[in-house]
Design an enzyme around this catalytic site. Structure first.
Site, PDB file in Angstrom:
ATOM      1  N   CYS A   1      -1.218  -1.413  15.671  1.00 52.63           N
ATOM      2  CA  CYS A   1      -0.930  -1.112  14.262  1.00 52.63           C
ATOM      3  C   CYS A   1      -1.411  -2.251  13.364  1.00 52.63           C
ATOM      4  CB  CYS A   1       0.578  -0.899  14.106  1.00 52.63           C
ATOM      5  SG  CYS A   1       1.123  -0.820  12.392  1.00 52.63           S
TER       6      CYS A   1
ATOM      7  N   CYS B   1       4.884  -6.497   8.856  1.00 54.79           N
ATOM      8  CA  CYS B   1       5.929  -6.006   9.756  1.00 54.79           C
ATOM      9  C   CYS B   1       6.129  -7.012  10.872  1.00 54.79           C
ATOM     10  CB  CYS B   1       5.544  -4.649  10.343  1.00 54.79           C
ATOM     11  SG  CYS B   1       6.832  -3.946  11.391  1.00 54.79           S
TER      12      CYS B   1
ATOM     13  N   CYS C   1      -2.146   6.681   9.653  1.00 52.83           N
ATOM     14  CA  CYS C   1      -0.998   6.041  10.290  1.00 52.83           C
ATOM     15  C   CYS C   1      -1.430   4.738  10.937  1.00 52.83           C
ATOM     16  CB  CYS C   1      -0.439   6.921  11.398  1.00 52.83           C
ATOM     17  SG  CYS C   1       0.252   8.427  10.811  1.00 52.83           S
TER      18      CYS C   1
ATOM     19  N   GLU D   1       0.834  -1.200   0.000  1.00 49.24           N
ATOM     20  CA  GLU D   1       0.000   0.000   0.000  1.00 49.24           C
ATOM     21  C   GLU D   1       0.873   1.256   0.000  1.00 49.24           C
ATOM     22  OE1 GLU D   1      -4.301  -1.207   1.524  1.00 49.24           O
ATOM     23  OE2 GLU D   1      -2.993  -0.587   3.132  1.00 49.24           O
TER      24      GLU D   1
ATOM     25  N   CYS E   1       3.651  -4.129  16.919  1.00 51.55           N
ATOM     26  CA  CYS E   1       3.013  -3.114  17.777  1.00 51.55           C
ATOM     27  C   CYS E   1       1.509  -3.406  17.796  1.00 51.55           C
ATOM     28  CB  CYS E   1       3.283  -1.711  17.244  1.00 51.55           C
ATOM     29  SG  CYS E   1       5.042  -1.387  17.040  1.00 51.55           S
TER      30      CYS E   1
ATOM     31  N   CYS F   1       3.522   8.436   1.095  1.00 50.94           N
ATOM     32  CA  CYS F   1       3.817   7.565   2.231  1.00 50.94           C
ATOM     33  C   CYS F   1       4.091   6.176   1.650  1.00 50.94           C
ATOM     34  CB  CYS F   1       2.632   7.550   3.197  1.00 50.94           C
ATOM     35  SG  CYS F   1       2.926   6.466   4.598  1.00 50.94           S
TER      36      CYS F   1
HETATM   37  N1  SAH Z   1       7.521   1.103  11.358  1.00 50.21           N
HETATM   38  C1  SAH Z   1       7.727   2.495  11.442  1.00 50.21           C
HETATM   39  C2  SAH Z   1       6.999   3.308  10.412  1.00 50.21           C
HETATM   40  C3  SAH Z   1       5.572   2.943  10.062  1.00 50.21           C
HETATM   41  S1  SAH Z   1       4.295   3.419  11.115  1.00 50.21           S
HETATM   42  C4  SAH Z   1       7.390   3.002  12.821  1.00 50.21           C
HETATM   43  O1  SAH Z   1       6.767   2.291  13.585  1.00 50.21           O
HETATM   44  O2  SAH Z   1       7.798   4.105  13.133  1.00 50.21           O
HETATM   45  C5  SAH Z   1       4.244   5.200  11.108  1.00 50.21           C
HETATM   46  C6  SAH Z   1       3.750   5.771  12.441  1.00 50.21           C
HETATM   47  O3  SAH Z   1       2.379   5.420  12.678  1.00 50.21           O
HETATM   48  C7  SAH Z   1       4.527   5.239  13.633  1.00 50.21           C
HETATM   49  O4  SAH Z   1       4.850   6.274  14.510  1.00 50.21           O
HETATM   50  C8  SAH Z   1       3.537   4.297  14.263  1.00 50.21           C
HETATM   51  O5  SAH Z   1       3.797   4.058  15.614  1.00 50.21           O
HETATM   52  C9  SAH Z   1       2.244   5.010  14.040  1.00 50.21           C
HETATM   53  N2  SAH Z   1       1.068   4.172  14.195  1.00 50.21           N
HETATM   54  C10 SAH Z   1       0.959   2.842  14.051  1.00 50.21           C
HETATM   55  N3  SAH Z   1      -0.307   2.435  14.276  1.00 50.21           N
HETATM   56  C11 SAH Z   1      -1.021   3.546  14.556  1.00 50.21           C
HETATM   57  C12 SAH Z   1      -2.397   3.787  14.857  1.00 50.21           C
HETATM   58  N4  SAH Z   1      -3.286   2.801  14.885  1.00 50.21           N
HETATM   59  N5  SAH Z   1      -2.784   5.057  15.078  1.00 50.21           N
HETATM   60  C13 SAH Z   1      -1.889   6.078  15.026  1.00 50.21           C
HETATM   61  N6  SAH Z   1      -0.587   5.919  14.742  1.00 50.21           N
HETATM   62  C14 SAH Z   1      -0.155   4.663  14.500  1.00 50.21           C
HETATM   63 FE1  SF4 Z   2       5.725  -2.181  12.388  1.00 47.09          FE
HETATM   64 FE2  SF4 Z   2       3.433  -0.894  12.746  1.00 47.09          FE
HETATM   65 FE3  SF4 Z   2       5.148  -1.136  14.784  1.00 47.09          FE
HETATM   66 FE4  SF4 Z   2       5.757   0.476  12.727  1.00 47.09          FE
HETATM   67  S1  SF4 Z   2       4.051   0.714  14.170  1.00 47.09           S
HETATM   68  S2  SF4 Z   2       7.103  -1.026  13.716  1.00 47.09           S
HETATM   69  S3  SF4 Z   2       4.817  -0.678  11.037  1.00 47.09           S
HETATM   70  S4  SF4 Z   2       4.093  -2.822  13.754  1.00 47.09           S
END
Ligand code: SAH
Ligand code: SF4
Length: 342
Positions: free
Chosen positions: A117, A110, A335, A90, A114, A103
């Site tokens: 996410c 991944c 995000c 995506e 987290c 983006c």
């Molecule tokens: N893996 C990298 C970049 C991708 S995510 C990282 O984690 O930084 C980009 C941003 O979106 C990160 O700061 C991540 O923590 C945030 N993010 C992930 N899930 C989210 C959610 N459900 N709501 C808001 N931000 C989120």
């Molecule tokens: Fe991976 Fe999502 Fe965590 Fe970024 S926020 S490291 S994309 S699991």
């Protein structure tokens, strides 16, 4: 056969030197790839036939196939499901104040897990190659070009953890920033990481000058580990040591990101913990009220909590704190919402 989009300008120069072709031919091909943005060999009309035959014998020119294109009702966000080499990826285009940001994804899924996410919830499939990252940017440029616009910024904040795919990501950035090609300014590229300390140090040592964003989400190990499983291995102390090393060595600021989740990490006490952690490091904190995902029940902080958090950091600790606008939520382009659902 190798994907031609994997090659940096230096790689192509070396290959052409082996074949006995000068810089002139390298620049012609590079121009066709990244300025004319051709999608087939047949479109490389300025490249001499013998050069083209050599290229065709060794390289492929794989193009992303748009499987789904969606537009958000906010009028500023578009999302594409692309499938270069069959890998579902995506990519999002966002418009802020008349400027365009892509983006871009770095992995299919991944491995960092987290919990809030969507990409983390889908697990890890594989790394994207440099070429697969580059062609996302090319795709965005073509879309924008068709409407008379141009791409200015790139954020590596799509699917995946870019520093978990370090070499391919750095190679892609080299290609994307090449001044004879796409020529995206390095200062307009932001790489966002969950915080892999050894890789943050490597970035500092290698002297890359794109912007670095580190996802914090917790200012104590207990809060962070509950949200970000890899924080068990890479403690806050290790992440912050690496960040301080980066700021010192590169003499530049770090951007920290914080997804604000109601009742999890948005209290005044949480804000003070962030303030104590970051008050003496050159940084900006970007807070993002949580976006919804299927696999996580948490809720975004409400308006009052977001502003209380920001005001504590700003007024009591002098930390720059910005609130990220929520965009593209209706098409799951916000995000942390990127996941392959087809
Ligand atoms: N893996 C990298 C970049 C991708 S995510 C990282 O984690 O930084 C980009 C941003 O979106 C990160 O700061 C991540 O923590 C945030 N993010 C992930 N899930 C989210 C959610 N459900 N709501 C808001 N931000 C989120
Ligand atoms: Fe991976 Fe999502 Fe965590 Fe970024 S926020 S490291 S994309 S699991």
């Amino acid at each position: 056969m190798q994907n031609l989009y994997e090659l940096t300008h230096a790689d192509l120069t070396a290959r052409f030197a082996q074949w006995g072709y000068s810089h002139y031919f390298v620049d012609l091909v590079w121009h066709a790839l990244y300025r004319q943005r051709v999608q087939t060999w047949a479109e490389m009309v300025d490249v001499r036939r013998d050069v083209l035959e050599k290229l065709q014998a060794e390289f492929t020119l794989p193009q992303p196939v748009v499987q789904i294109a969606q537009k958000s009702s906010d009028g500023y966000t578009r999302k594409f499901l692309l499938a270069p080499n069959g890998a579902p990826i995506e990519t999002v285009i966002m418009q802020f104040k008349g400027r365009y940001t892509a983006c871009v994804s770095s992995q299919v899924g991944c491995a960092m897990g987290c919990i809030f996410c969507a990409t983390g919830q889908m697990g890890y499939t594989r790394n994207l190659s440099a070429g697969e990252i580059v062609t996302q940017v090319l795709h965005v440029q073509r879309v924008l070009e068709a409407q008379g616009e141009t791409l200015r910024n790139i954020v590596l904040m799509g699917m995946g953890e870019p520093l978990h795919n370090y070499d391919n990501v750095i190679r892609a950035i080299d290609i994307i920033t090449d001044h004879k090609g796409l020529a995206i300014a390095t200062k307009h590229i932001t790489l966002s990481t969950v915080g892999l300390p050894h890789k943050i140090r490597q970035l500092a040592d290698e002297g890359h000058s794109f912007r670095l964003a580190v996802s914090l989400h917790g200012a104590t190990n207990a809060v962070r580990q509950a949200l970000v499983p890899v924080a068990n291995a890479w403690t806050l102390e290790k992440v912050m040591e690496a960040c301080r090393y980066y700021v010192e060595k590169r003499q530049r600021r770090i951007f920290f990101e914080w997804a604000l989740i109601a009742g999890e990490n948005d209290s005044a006490e949480n804000a003070h913990a962030v303030g104590r952690l970051l008050h003496d490091i050159d940084c900006t904190l970007n807070v993002i009220p949580l976006n919804p995902t299927n696999g996580y029940g948490g809720a975004p902080s409400d308006h009052a909590a977001v502003h209380r958090f920001r005001d504590i950091l700003h007024n009591e600790y002098g930390i720059r704190c910005t609130i990220r606008q929520r965009r593209g939520i209706d098409i799951a382009a916000g995000c942390g919402q990127l996941a392959i659902t087809v």
